[in-house]
Structures are given as C-alpha cells and as structure tokens.
Design a protein around this motif. Structure first.
Motif, PDB file in Angstrom:
ATOM      1  N   ASP A   1      -3.512  49.228   0.425  1.00 51.50           N
ATOM      2  CA  ASP A   1      -2.037  48.953   0.596  1.00 51.50           C
ATOM      3  C   ASP A   1      -1.839  47.705   1.070  1.00 51.50           C
ATOM      4  O   ASP A   1      -1.057  46.808   0.802  1.00 51.50           O
TER       5      ASP A   1
ATOM      6  N   TYR B   1       4.351  51.324  -5.742  1.00 51.68           N
ATOM      7  CA  TYR B   1       4.144  50.439  -6.690  1.00 51.68           C
ATOM      8  C   TYR B   1       4.492  51.173  -7.916  1.00 51.68           C
ATOM      9  O   TYR B   1       3.906  52.297  -8.307  1.00 51.68           O
TER      10      TYR B   1
ATOM     11  N   ALA C   1       5.850  43.020  -0.217  1.00 52.38           N
ATOM     12  CA  ALA C   1       6.356  44.388  -0.849  1.00 52.38           C
ATOM     13  C   ALA C   1       5.612  44.530  -2.013  1.00 52.38           C
ATOM     14  O   ALA C   1       4.779  43.856  -2.521  1.00 52.38           O
ATOM     15  N   PRO C   2       5.687  46.000  -2.380  1.00 50.68           N
ATOM     16  CA  PRO C   2       4.839  46.445  -3.844  1.00 50.68           C
ATOM     17  C   PRO C   2       5.422  45.467  -4.832  1.00 50.68           C
ATOM     18  O   PRO C   2       6.501  45.239  -4.936  1.00 50.68           O
TER      19      PRO C   2
ATOM     20  N   ARG D   1      -0.309  44.271  -0.510  1.00 54.27           N
ATOM     21  CA  ARG D   1       0.981  43.784  -0.022  1.00 54.27           C
ATOM     22  C   ARG D   1       0.879  42.245   0.507  1.00 54.27           C
ATOM     23  O   ARG D   1       1.717  41.452   0.519  1.00 54.27           O
TER      24      ARG D   1
END
Ligand SMILES: Cc1ncc(COP(=O)(O)O)c(C=O)c1O
Length: 387
Positions: free
Chosen positions: A57, A87, A67-68, A61
């Motif tokens: 993650d 996501y 951000a997703p 990012r």
C-alpha cells in the motif's frame, strides 16, 4: 518475526538490521515514478500501475500521488488486500477461470469495481452465466496477443468476435481490450523498443475498433510493459498504461537499456559470513531464498549472475557479482575477466546485492526497509504475500 504493521519503525541504521533484509531506496523510487509519470503525461495517457511488483500500500500510494487510485493486480489476493485498503478500481490482469468467479462476485457485491480479463469462449460463457445467476454486473476486457509472447486473441481473428459474442448478457459489459508486450523484454535496441511499443498500441486499438464495430462498448484500451511505456512515442487510441517494474527497476531492465544500475531502488542487504580465498570467493548470507532463483540476465548480453554487488551504502563494487547461490549461501566473486584483485571484505562486512528481477526478489520478503535520502532506515513497509 517482524510485525506487519506498516508503521512499525525499523532500526535507524543498516548495522542494526537482520540480514538478509530487503532495502528500498525511497528517493530512487520517487525518481523512477516521476520519470514514468512525466513520460505518460507527455503522451496524454493515465497510468494504472501494476502492483504485483510492489504488493504494498505504501508503495502504491507513492506511485498514485498519495491516495488509492486505479491499479492492476496479478492475483485475487492482491485485489482483496488492496480493496480492503480502499482501492476500488482494480483490473485483475490474469485470465479468469470459472472457479474464481464466486470470489469475484463477492468483491463486486462489496463495491469493488473489479474488471476481468479472458480470451476463451467457454470461459466467456461461464462468466456470462455466473453474472446472470448472481444478478451482478461484470466488466470484462478481452486479452489481445500483440507479439506471440503469451496468451490472448489475435486482433484480426474471428475468435475475437466469437469470444465477445459469448459474453452477450445484460449483466456483462465488454469494456474493451488489454495487451502486454512481453516480447519487449527481448528487445536489444531503442529502435526495437519503439517499434514494439507501436506494435502493442496498434494491436490493441485494432481489436477495440473491431469490437466497437460489432456493437460492443469497448471503452478501455489498456496496454503496457515498462519498456514499451517508456519508449512509446504515440499512444493514440490507448486509454491507460499498465507498468509495474519501473517503480524499482532491476538488472533485467538495465540490460534492456530502459534504466541505469543507479536507478535500481531495491537491494538485498547481506553479511559476509566467510571466504574461500584461494578461489576468490566471499560467502554471504543471501542465497536464492533471498534473491529468488530468477536469472533473467542469463539470456542478456551481460549476465549478472544472481546480482550486482554494492557496498553497504549502495555504491557498486566494480567487477563483483553474486556468482552463484544456494538456499541461504551466496558466493560473491569477480566477474570472469574482471581486472584487479578480490577486495578484502572481512567477515561481518555488510554488502548490498542489486537483483535481476525486482518482482521476484521482493516476493521473498515480508516487507521493505524504506531508506531515506541519507540511507537512513526509518520505516518498515509491509508487503502482501500468497494467493
Ligand atoms: C498483464 C501485465 N500487464 C502489465 C505488466 C507490467 O509490466 P512491467 O513489469 O514490464 O512493468 C505485466 C508484467 O508482467 C503483465 O503481466
């Protein structure tokens, strides 16, 4: 055992880390990401990064600007892990099989926009039947073979339209096509890479055009490998680029000529555990369990063994390779014909090994020791594993 909490602070100095450990040079990664983003911005096409390389993650990012965002995955496990982190726009870019559809339908019901890939009429019928039975809409891309490298439908084939027709159902959207120019990894010149990028683009656009003419929506035209993404000169008709390994780069990519070895953001920290001085060997505690068995450079003009050897700060030690690997032993020695003597490298010396294939080496570890601009290791970034 290391906690999987992504915010767990790692020891601040390399000397305090266990070996072998996976190091991530964050400034180099950020540079690689900026290069890809600038390239695609010039071509006017968005990136849907393939997160099979990073399975993280924190890294994803960083690629997506914080951000997703839209991602590509290679396993449903990755899809589920990333979906749980917020996501929602995910392309599962490995051919779907009917046995995996219950998992897909469950994810769709939970709100994940998970697109599927297929290239087979029987699978297409199973997807349509499962979507109808569940009352769930499924978005499908047809996989196109642009270079004879792996799977997919030929863009001019009758089979392309037959498979699309097998998907006709109120619950299925034939959303477009995807292709991956795996043959780009065999290209040996910039001209060949540019030509391969155009071949990939043209095949995908041609297939999408035929699908639209047959009445399918075919909005999405998804292409990409790291070499073709970086060498494409025109992406007209393409709606997204999937690239993955660019985030770290590796020796295979350097061998193709798409990056330099000082762009490589991943390395394995290892300790010298002994010597066979008469043979010119130093033995280290990174074998194939740490580096992976991937010998991708063996088929390139410059074979890099199991990896290039650097000092603890990441400076290449000229002529030194991880020449061979057992499970937990690696043998460091000079490249055949390299001038000069083998350096001393006393027992306990820390070295870094640059990997042949970043995806494969990273997959040997639970996470990254993320290093800052001064080489300080301040954070532990967890990775996902399994299927
Ligand atoms: C379907 C698909 N798309 C995209 C990629 C990303 O390519 P690369 O790793 O060269 O960036 C891969 C890599 O294997 C792939 O299989």
């Amino acid at each position: 055992m290391r906690p999987t909490d992504p915010t767990f602070p790692a020891p601040a100095t390399l000397a305090a880390l266990p070996t072998p450990s996976l190091l991530l040079d964050v400034p180099r990664m950020d540079r690689n990401v900026a290069r890809m983003r600038a390239r695609l911005a010039r071509l006017g096409v968005p990136l849907r990064p393939h997160v099979k390389t990073c399975k993280s993650d924190r890294v994803a990012r960083r690629i997506l600007g914080g951000a997703p965002g839209p991602i590509t995955v290679s396993t449903l496990r990755e899809a589920a892990e990333f979906a749980a982190l917020g996501y929602t726009d995910i392309l599962y870019a490995v051919g779907i099989v009917p046995s995996k559809l219950p998992q897909v339908i469950a994810m769709r019901r939970q709100g994940t926009d998970l697109a599927l890939v297929l290239d087979d009429a029987e699978v297409a019928r199973a997807v349509a039947a499962a979507a109808d039975a569940a009352g769930v809409t499924l978005r499908v891309l047809l996989e196109i073979d642009c270079d004879g490298h792996r799977s997919g439908l030929a863009p001019d084939s009758d089979a392309l339209l037959e498979v699309a027709d097998a998907l006709r159902s109120p619950q299925v959207v034939v959303d477009g096509v995807m292709t991956h120019a795996g043959e780009s990894y065999s290209c040996r010149s910039d001209d060949a890479l540019r030509a391969m990028a155009e071949q990939e683009r043209a095949a995908a656009v041609r297939a999408a055009t035929r699908l639209r003419a047959a009445g399918h929506p075919a909005h999405t035209v998804s292409v990409g490998s790291t070499p073709t993404a970086l060498f494409a000169e025109d992406l007209s008709g393409v709606t997204e680029v999937r690239a993955g390994v660019f985030v770290f780069f590796d020796l295979v990519m350097a061998g193709i000529g798409v990056c330099r070895t000082d762009d490589l953001a991943l390395s394995v920290l290892t300790t010298v555990i002994g010597h066979q001085r008469d043979k010119g060997w130093a033995i280290v505690d990174a074998g194939w369990m740490a580096m992976s068995r991937d010998r991708g450079t063996a088929s390139q003009p410059l074979d890099q063994g199991y990896g290039l050897v650097c000092d603890a700060e990441g400076r290449e030690l000229p002529g030194l390779l991880l020449r061979s690997a057992n499970q937990e032993h690696g043998i460091v020695g000079r490249r055949d014909g390299a001038p000069g003597p083998m350096p001393e490298l006393p027992v306990g010396t820390l070295l870094r090994i640059l990997p042949n294939h970043a995806c494969a080496t990273a997959a040997q570890f639970d996470g990254y020791h993320a290093l800052g601009a001064q080489g300080e290791g301040s954070e532990w970034w967890a990775r996902f594993r399994g299927w």
